[in-house]
Design a protein around this motif. Structure first.
Motif, short mmCIF file in Angstrom:
data_model
loop_
_atom_site.label_atom_id
_atom_site.label_comp_id
_atom_site.label_asym_id
_atom_site.label_seq_id
_atom_site.Cartn_x
_atom_site.Cartn_y
_atom_site.Cartn_z
N ILE A 97 -13.28 7.59 121.05
CA ILE A 97 -12.34 8.69 121.28
C ILE A 97 -12.11 8.79 122.79
O ILE A 97 -13.05 8.67 123.58
N GLU A 98 -10.86 9.00 123.10
CA GLU A 98 -10.54 9.21 124.52
C GLU A 98 -10.54 10.72 124.80
O GLU A 98 -9.86 11.47 124.12
N VAL A 99 -11.37 11.15 125.76
CA VAL A 99 -11.41 12.58 126.07
C VAL A 99 -11.12 12.82 127.54
O VAL A 99 -11.60 12.09 128.41
N GLU A 110 -11.84 15.04 130.67
CA GLU A 110 -12.95 15.91 131.07
C GLU A 110 -12.56 17.37 131.12
O GLU A 110 -13.38 18.26 130.96
N LEU A 123 -13.15 19.56 127.93
CA LEU A 123 -14.49 19.83 127.42
C LEU A 123 -14.82 21.30 127.64
O LEU A 123 -14.66 21.83 128.74
N ILE A 124 -15.28 21.95 126.58
CA ILE A 124 -15.64 23.36 126.72
C ILE A 124 -17.06 23.57 126.21
O ILE A 124 -17.59 22.75 125.45
N ARG A 125 -17.64 24.69 126.65
CA ARG A 125 -19.02 24.95 126.26
C ARG A 125 -19.05 26.04 125.19
O ARG A 125 -18.38 27.05 125.32
N VAL A 148 -21.63 21.04 124.34
CA VAL A 148 -20.33 20.67 124.88
C VAL A 148 -19.42 20.27 123.71
O VAL A 148 -19.83 19.51 122.84
N ILE A 191 -15.17 19.39 122.36
CA ILE A 191 -13.82 19.04 122.78
C ILE A 191 -12.91 20.19 122.40
O ILE A 191 -12.97 20.69 121.28
N LYS A 206 -10.04 21.82 120.93
CA LYS A 206 -8.97 21.43 119.99
C LYS A 206 -7.98 22.55 119.82
O LYS A 206 -7.34 22.69 118.78
N LYS A 220 -11.89 29.30 133.89
CA LYS A 220 -11.67 27.89 134.18
C LYS A 220 -10.19 27.53 134.08
O LYS A 220 -9.66 26.81 134.91
#
Lengths: 212, 199
Positions: B2-4, B6, B9-11, B18, B20, B22, B196
């Motif tokens: 999978i291409e992510v 950075e 990315l969430i916590r 961590v 992804i 969506k 963020k």
């Protein structure tokens, strides 16, 4: 960035203070990894986390019991003697009709701290016996919801403030429960500092992955 | 594979895993709790709790916190009155602790939360070097300490109920406890990831 599957995201950490993204690396036993931005602790590695955690949470629970059953402080004033225990502080609020404050105090001083350490004991037992994959997940979620609502450390300072106010009016004797509460608070702080829920999550994943 | 990105990315706010991002229907892959629960009402819930807390803080300062009866003579003292009384009688450290816990911390917390809530919606302080994550973290850590005064009153009320001398809690204790409770809630439902997004 390319990753294998969603599980590989477990090797990434977002700092809980400053939200910087880090990659997890293996570290030596008993050491910790810190954030490069804000120096807060990201994770620790303890090869005997279950044993340490179980022993610590059981000890803390025992001190909690002592702190709640025995007199906290005793005062002598105008020939009268009076003592209180922790539950008495919120029961007296109830008696005087302060139900909201009484409930709040009962929850943050008694119910949640008790529940937190009972859950810890159950959790470490489950991990030790390698049972209860689903239940342990739920316990961890409950723990993280309850943790900010335990305020025994603040209560300890409040006792000191209240007693300093009484100096000069009454003779004060510290009870067994006061010292037990002090030890409980120290253990509680030690545990929140040294055993993060994150490490328990990682351990849980590892244990139940091995089992399958 | 999978291409992510950075940035996506969430916590998870509950278990810190961590994930992804969506967008809609985000559920933490580890603990199952919804992330971005308040996607549609980004800050409203936090505002509601915060305003409740500020409203509750007004009676907390107007009504007496402590009612003491000595040989039939009743005395009432508010939070500020109590601090002044203790300062005058020479217990400076106690006066300072109570001032810090019941005046400084709540007001600071109100201001910081109002600032954070506004700044995530409008471009305020965007290029300033204020670390909002750290600011948020700090308010969350010192927030509960404003409960000191409530606990002190609870202890004194439980300890001192004798024949001639009695202390009972005042109306302000309820108001103050509610105020602290709602500020804690407001801080907890505040969606940190908004900081963020608006950085």
């Amino acid at each position: 960035m390319k990753i294998e599957n969603e599980d590989a995201l477990d090797h990434l950490i977002i700092c809980h203070q400053c939200h910087t993204l880090h990659e997890e690396i293996p570290i030596e036993d008993g050491t910790k990894a810190c954030c490069v931005e804000c120096r807060s602790v990201l994770y620790r590695y303890d090869s005997r986390l279950i044993d340490h955690g179980f022993a610590l949470s059981l000890t803390t629970l025992i001190f909690f019991a002592v702190a709640n059953f025995f007199p906290l402080v005793q005062i002598e004033m105008l020939g009268n003697e009076q003592f209180i225990t922790i539950p008495m502080t919120f029961f007296s609020l109830f008696e005087n009709g302060f139900y909201v404050v009484g409930m709040l105090c009962a929850v943050v001083l008694f119910l949640f701290p008790l529940a937190i350490f009972v859950l810890y004991v159950m959790l470490f037992l489950m991990l030790k016996l390698k049972k209860g994959e689903d239940l342990s997940r739920r316990l961890l979620v409950w723990l993280s919801y309850m943790k900010p609502w335990s305020m025994n450390d603040i209560f300890l300072i409040s006792i000191l403030v209240a007693l300093v106010k009484l100096i000069g009016y009454a003779q004060i004797h510290m009870g067994v429960a006061f010292w037990a509460l002090a030890v409980f608070v120290l253990l509680d702080i030690y545990m929140t500092k040294h055993i993060h829920l994150k490490e328990i999550w990682m351990l849980r994943k590892q244990i139940f992955a091995e089992k399958q | 594979m999978i291409e992510v990105d950075e940035k996506n990315l969430i916590r998870c706010p509950v278990c810190e895993a961590v994930n992804i991002d969506k967008d809609k229907e985000n559920r933490c892959r580890r603990c199952g709790s919804p992330i971005y629960k308040y996607r549609r009402f980004k800050t409203e819930k936090s505002w509601a709790y915060l305003i409740t807390a500020i409203i509750a803080y007004i009676p907390a300062n107007l009504y007496p916190m402590l009612v003491s009866t000595q040989f039939g003579k009743t005395e009432e003292s508010t939070i500020v009155g109590g601090i002044i009384l203790m300062w005058e009688s020479g217990s400076y450290p106690i006066a300072a602790v109570i001032f810090f816990a019941s005046i400084l911390v709540p007001i600071m917390k109100f201001l910081v939360l109002v600032y954070l809530l506004i700044s995530v919606k409008y471009p305020l302080g965007k290029d300033k070097k204020v670390n909002k994550h750290k600011l948020y973290y700090m308010t969350e850590t010192i927030g509960p300490w404003s409960m000191i005064d409530v606990f002190v009153v609870a202890i004194l009320a439980a300890l001192i109920h004798m024949h001639n001398v009695q202390i009972i809690a005042g109306t302000a204790a309820t108001a103050f406890a509610l105020s602290v409770f709602f500020t804690l809630l407001a801080a907890q439902v505040f969606d940190e990831s908004l900081i963020k997004e608006n950085r």
